[in-house]
Design an enzyme around this catalytic site. Sequence first.
Site, PDB file in Angstrom:
ATOM      1  N   ARG A 195      34.858   8.600  75.382  1.00 20.39           N
ATOM      2  CA  ARG A 195      35.168   9.897  75.977  1.00 20.39           C
ATOM      3  C   ARG A 195      36.641  10.224  75.851  1.00 20.39           C
ATOM      4  O   ARG A 195      37.476   9.336  75.774  1.00 20.39           O
ATOM      5  CB  ARG A 195      34.815   9.868  77.453  1.00 20.39           C
ATOM      6  N   TYR A 247      45.990   5.992  69.985  1.00 20.85           N
ATOM      7  CA  TYR A 247      46.270   7.244  70.669  1.00 20.85           C
ATOM      8  C   TYR A 247      47.703   7.666  70.382  1.00 20.85           C
ATOM      9  O   TYR A 247      48.569   6.824  70.134  1.00 20.85           O
ATOM     10  CB  TYR A 247      46.119   7.085  72.194  1.00 20.85           C
ATOM     11  N   ARG A 258      47.899   7.464  79.583  1.00 19.82           N
ATOM     12  CA  ARG A 258      48.674   8.450  80.344  1.00 19.82           C
ATOM     13  C   ARG A 258      49.501   7.796  81.452  1.00 19.82           C
ATOM     14  O   ARG A 258      50.608   8.255  81.750  1.00 19.82           O
ATOM     15  CB  ARG A 258      47.732   9.522  80.905  1.00 19.82           C
ATOM     16  N   ASP A 287      39.257  12.843  78.140  1.00 20.05           N
ATOM     17  CA  ASP A 287      39.247  13.635  79.375  1.00 20.05           C
ATOM     18  C   ASP A 287      39.481  15.126  79.115  1.00 20.05           C
ATOM     19  O   ASP A 287      39.901  15.514  78.023  1.00 20.05           O
ATOM     20  CB  ASP A 287      40.352  13.128  80.307  1.00 20.05           C
TER      21      ASP A 287
END
Lengths: 245, 245
Positions: free
Chosen positions: A51, A111, A198, A53
Site C-alpha cells: 500500500r 522510496y 516519513r 498512504d
Amino acid sequence: MRNIRLLIEYDGTKYNGWQRLGNTENTIQHKLENVLSLMSEEKIEIIGSGRTDAGVHALGQVANFHTRSALNTREILDYCNQYLPQDIVVKRVQEAEERFHARYNATSKKYMYRIWNSNIPTAFYRKYSYHVPGPLSIEKMRKASSYFIGNHDFQAFSSMKSKKKSTEREIYAIEIIKERERIDIFFHGNGFLHNMVRIITGTLIEIGQGKRKAEEIPIILEGRIREKAGVTAPAQGLFLYEVYY
Amino acid sequence: MRNIRLLIEYDGTKYNGWQRLGNTENTIQHKLENVLSLMSEEKIEIIGSGRTDAGVHALGQVANFHTRSALNTREILDYCNQYLPQDIVVKRVQEAEERFHARYNATSKKYMYRIWNSNIPTAFYRKYSYHVPGPLSIEKMRKASSYFIGNHDFQAFSSMKSKKKSTEREIYAIEIIKERERIDIFFHGNGFLHNMVRIITGTLIEIGQGKRKAEEIPIILEGRIREKAGVTAPAQGLFLYEVYY
C-alpha cells in the site's frame, strides 16, 4: 490464466492511497481494477507490491493480475492509459510467470522523500515535496542516516499499532542528494513499516535543523517508543520509487 | 513613492493568464494586486513584463509597482507568499529605480517549451508539458530552428490580427535539449508576438515528425501567411523562463 505484471506511476494528491479498507472508491487500486475489468469483461483483482498512504506518490509501483483477456501487452497498456485518469499512468505491461505475486515476491523497495529547502516556496513542486524553510545541515542528516543502516527494530519509527507483527527491518542504504533547493532522500530496504520512511525523514529534518543530535538515533531505536522519534513528514513528499524482485 | 520589482513564478494551469481584458478576476496579475493592495492599504497596480496566455506558466515573470508601504523587501516577499494562492510564488523582491518599468525596459525574453516525447504519458508532467507520442527527430528540429534565428517578419508565426503593429522580431537563439522523454526548447529573442513560441514549436514538432521539411521555414516566413505554418502547440507546455533588462 495469464498473469500480467504492471509498472505504475501515480500522482497520489487526489487519492486515498493505493488501497483502503472500508471506502475503497477513491483509491488507485480501485481505478485500475475498474479499467481492467471493463477491458477484459472479467472482474479483475489486482495485487500491489504494497500500500501507499493517502497523498503518497509512486514512480514505480508494481502490481499483477490474472486475466483471460486476449489483448497483447501493448494493447493492455494503451487501453489503461486511454481510460485511466491522467494522474495514474501504466508505464509497462509484461507477461509474468503464473506464480509471480507482486507483494510476496518483492525482495526490497526504494522510496524517495523530496524536501524543498528554501525560504521561498515553490509553485511547481508544491504538491510533490515538503517545504522546509531555514537552514538544514546535509552533513548532520547524512551522519544521522548512517545509524539507520542495517538490521534494526524500527518500532520507534513506525505508527503500527499491532504488537504481534515483527517490527524488524533492514535498511541497505540511505542516500541524500541535494540540488539547489531540492533535497531527495532515497531509502532502500527489505521492507518498511507503516509511516517508517516519513518518521525517519521527519527525524532527519529535526537533526538537520539542529533540534536533535545524530547520536540520539541508536538510543531511540533501542527504546522502541514512537514518541521519542521525530514528527511524521507529510505524505506529499513521499514517492514509492522502485520495487525489486 | 517606492518602486518595487518582483520576480514571480506561477503554475498557470488554473488561470486565465497574466492579465485579461474583460473579466480580469481569475488572472495572476489580479491575484497579486489583491494581496499587495491588502498589504499596503493602497490600490496597487502592477506592471508585468508582458502577458502570458491562459494556462501558460512562468518561472521568471518580472513586474513592478509603486507603493508608499513602509515594509522592507523581505517583509513584502513573506506577506505575498503567505497570502497568495500556492500556485503563485514571489521569488524575489527588490527596490527598483523610480523609472524602472517592467514592460518598457525589458530588452529580451526567454521562453521554454516542454515536450513529453514518449508513447507512455506522464503523471507528473501532465500539466507542464505537451505529450507528443511517436518518433521526433531532434536533428531535424535543430536544423529547422536555425532558420528562425535572426531578424525576421514573424507574421506567419503569430495569431495577431492587427496589421498596424510591426511583426518583425529578432530571435537570438533556439536551444533544444533532450533528456530521456523530455524535450525542452529554449527561445531567446528581443520580443515575441502573440502565440509565436507556440506556433514555432508546433511547426518544429511537425518537422521532427517528418510531416514537413526544415527547408519550408524560410518560405513560410517570406509568405507571412499564418495558415502555412504549423499548429499552435498547447499552452500547458509553455513557460516564461526569464526576462532580461
